[in-house]
Design a protein around this motif. Structure first.
Motif, PDB file in Angstrom:
ATOM      1  N   GLU A 190     -18.707 -25.742 -23.486  1.00 38.09           N
ATOM      2  CA  GLU A 190     -18.726 -24.717 -22.448  1.00 38.09           C
ATOM      3  C   GLU A 190     -18.091 -25.236 -21.159  1.00 38.09           C
ATOM      4  O   GLU A 190     -17.350 -24.521 -20.480  1.00 38.09           O
ATOM      5  CB  GLU A 190     -20.167 -24.283 -22.179  1.00 38.09           C
ATOM      6  N   ILE A 191     -18.376 -26.482 -20.822  1.00 35.96           N
ATOM      7  CA  ILE A 191     -17.796 -27.077 -19.621  1.00 35.96           C
ATOM      8  C   ILE A 191     -16.275 -27.148 -19.746  1.00 35.96           C
ATOM      9  O   ILE A 191     -15.534 -26.778 -18.825  1.00 35.96           O
ATOM     10  CB  ILE A 191     -18.393 -28.479 -19.385  1.00 35.96           C
ATOM     11  N   ILE A 192     -15.795 -27.614 -20.883  1.00 37.23           N
ATOM     12  CA  ILE A 192     -14.351 -27.734 -21.093  1.00 37.23           C
ATOM     13  C   ILE A 192     -13.693 -26.360 -21.081  1.00 37.23           C
ATOM     14  O   ILE A 192     -12.638 -26.154 -20.461  1.00 37.23           O
ATOM     15  CB  ILE A 192     -14.073 -28.476 -22.409  1.00 37.23           C
ATOM     16  N   ASN A 193     -14.315 -25.382 -21.732  1.00 35.89           N
ATOM     17  CA  ASN A 193     -13.756 -24.029 -21.740  1.00 35.89           C
ATOM     18  C   ASN A 193     -13.726 -23.432 -20.340  1.00 35.89           C
ATOM     19  O   ASN A 193     -12.782 -22.717 -19.977  1.00 35.89           O
ATOM     20  CB  ASN A 193     -14.576 -23.124 -22.667  1.00 35.89           C
ATOM     21  N   ARG A 195      -0.627 -25.141  -9.481  1.00 36.59           N
ATOM     22  CA  ARG A 195      -2.016 -24.708  -9.636  1.00 36.59           C
ATOM     23  C   ARG A 195      -2.908 -25.938  -9.732  1.00 36.59           C
ATOM     24  O   ARG A 195      -2.555 -26.912 -10.386  1.00 36.59           O
ATOM     25  CB  ARG A 195      -2.183 -23.824 -10.882  1.00 36.59           C
ATOM     26  N   ARG A 196      -4.049 -25.830  -9.089  1.00 38.29           N
ATOM     27  CA  ARG A 196      -4.958 -26.973  -9.029  1.00 38.29           C
ATOM     28  C   ARG A 196      -6.363 -26.547  -9.440  1.00 38.29           C
ATOM     29  O   ARG A 196      -6.773 -25.413  -9.215  1.00 38.29           O
ATOM     30  CB  ARG A 196      -5.007 -27.540  -7.604  1.00 38.29           C
ATOM     31  N   ASN A 244     -10.261 -22.178 -18.907  1.00 37.91           N
ATOM     32  CA  ASN A 244     -10.104 -20.740 -18.675  1.00 37.91           C
ATOM     33  C   ASN A 244      -9.869 -20.400 -17.212  1.00 37.91           C
ATOM     34  O   ASN A 244      -9.398 -19.305 -16.889  1.00 37.91           O
ATOM     35  CB  ASN A 244     -11.349 -19.991 -19.168  1.00 37.91           C
ATOM     36  N   SER A 245     -10.217 -21.321 -16.323  1.00 37.51           N
ATOM     37  CA  SER A 245     -10.093 -21.027 -14.896  1.00 37.51           C
ATOM     38  C   SER A 245      -8.707 -21.347 -14.348  1.00 37.51           C
ATOM     39  O   SER A 245      -8.406 -21.035 -13.200  1.00 37.51           O
ATOM     40  CB  SER A 245     -11.148 -21.812 -14.103  1.00 37.51           C
ATOM     41  N   LEU A 246      -7.867 -21.963 -15.153  1.00 28.60           N
ATOM     42  CA  LEU A 246      -6.522 -22.312 -14.690  1.00 28.60           C
ATOM     43  C   LEU A 246      -5.522 -21.210 -15.031  1.00 28.60           C
ATOM     44  O   LEU A 246      -5.686 -20.513 -16.018  1.00 28.60           O
ATOM     45  CB  LEU A 246      -6.072 -23.630 -15.322  1.00 28.60           C
TER      46      LEU A 246
END
Length: 232
Positions: A223-226, A126-127, A230-232
């Motif tokens: 928020e950026i880190i989350n 996954r990327r 969360n998208s992985l």
């Protein structure tokens, strides 16, 4: 049969495009501090979600204005594997100074173009390919004669924002260079063209409007880190 969650190998590439002009003096220290802690916070957030990053690479593109001073309009690193090359990453970020810029628009679209064209990781299970852009200014339009006349202007930068959109990729794009499922664009920028238009038109894009004279809020970096985790 799907692989166990723990066995999946995650590759995360992040390009930080940082406006380093004089007008960013009020916020650059916040951005630099966030950049320096970015990888540690992301790894911790991923670990909290039961995921381990197999490979984390960061690239920094600092931009100013080709029309003002071509010699330092762009400074950039290669993709640096962290934590192995943390010293090199930290040295580059610490060395960024808010200087120059000339007129109000800056060369933010050129930095974004170089980020889109970066040599992204194509392997592992996954990327996530993430571009994070920080600026307090609008951008010169691509194709501007004054910008392109600079001796240091990158030849790979497209002639228009429409061509850059093609490289980012959309439903009818024939020249996309990004992995559609992996790409994300996070904009910390003012509500001045071209940033709101990019936020509206480009897929997989999040917009964090900035206000002149204000720094990078802690909730915005969280928020950026989350968003990435969360998208992985």
């Amino acid at each position: 049969m799907s692989q166990p969650h723990e066995a999946l190998k995650y590759a995360v590439d992040i390009v930080l495009c940082i406006d380093s002009t004089a007008s960013m003096a009020h916020v650059l220290d916040d951005v630099k501090a966030s950049a320096l802690s970015f990888h540690e916070r992301l790894i911790a957030e991923m670990r909290a979600k039961g995921k381990a990053i197999s490979q984390l690479r960061l690239k920094v593109i600092a931009f100013r204005d080709f029309g003002d001073c071509a010699e330092d309009a762009l400074e950039q690193t290669d993709f640096l594997v962290l934590p192995d090359r943390s010293v090199e990453f930290d040295k580059f970020v610490h060395g960024l100074e808010a200087d120059g810029g000339g007129d109000i628009p800056e060369s933010g679209l050129e930095a974004l173009a170089l980020a889109v064209q970066a040599p992204w990781e194509r392997g592992l299970d996954r990327r996530r390919h993430v571009v994070v852009l920080f600026t307090d200014a609008p951008a010169h339009p691509l194709g501007s004669p004054r910008q392109r006349a600079a001796a240091t202007y990158p030849t790979s930068v497209p002639d228009s924002i429409d061509e850059l959109f093609e490289q980012w990729g959309h439903a009818r794009s024939q020249r996309s260079v990004m992995d559609n499922s992996a790409k994300r664009l996070l904009l910390f920028a003012p509500e001045i063209s071209p940033w709101p238009e990019i936020a509206d038109d480009w897929n997989n894009t999040l917009f964090f409007p900035s206000n002149a004279g204000e720094g990078l809020e802690e909730w915005e970096m969280s928020e950026i880190i989350n968003t990435i985790a969360n998208s992985l």
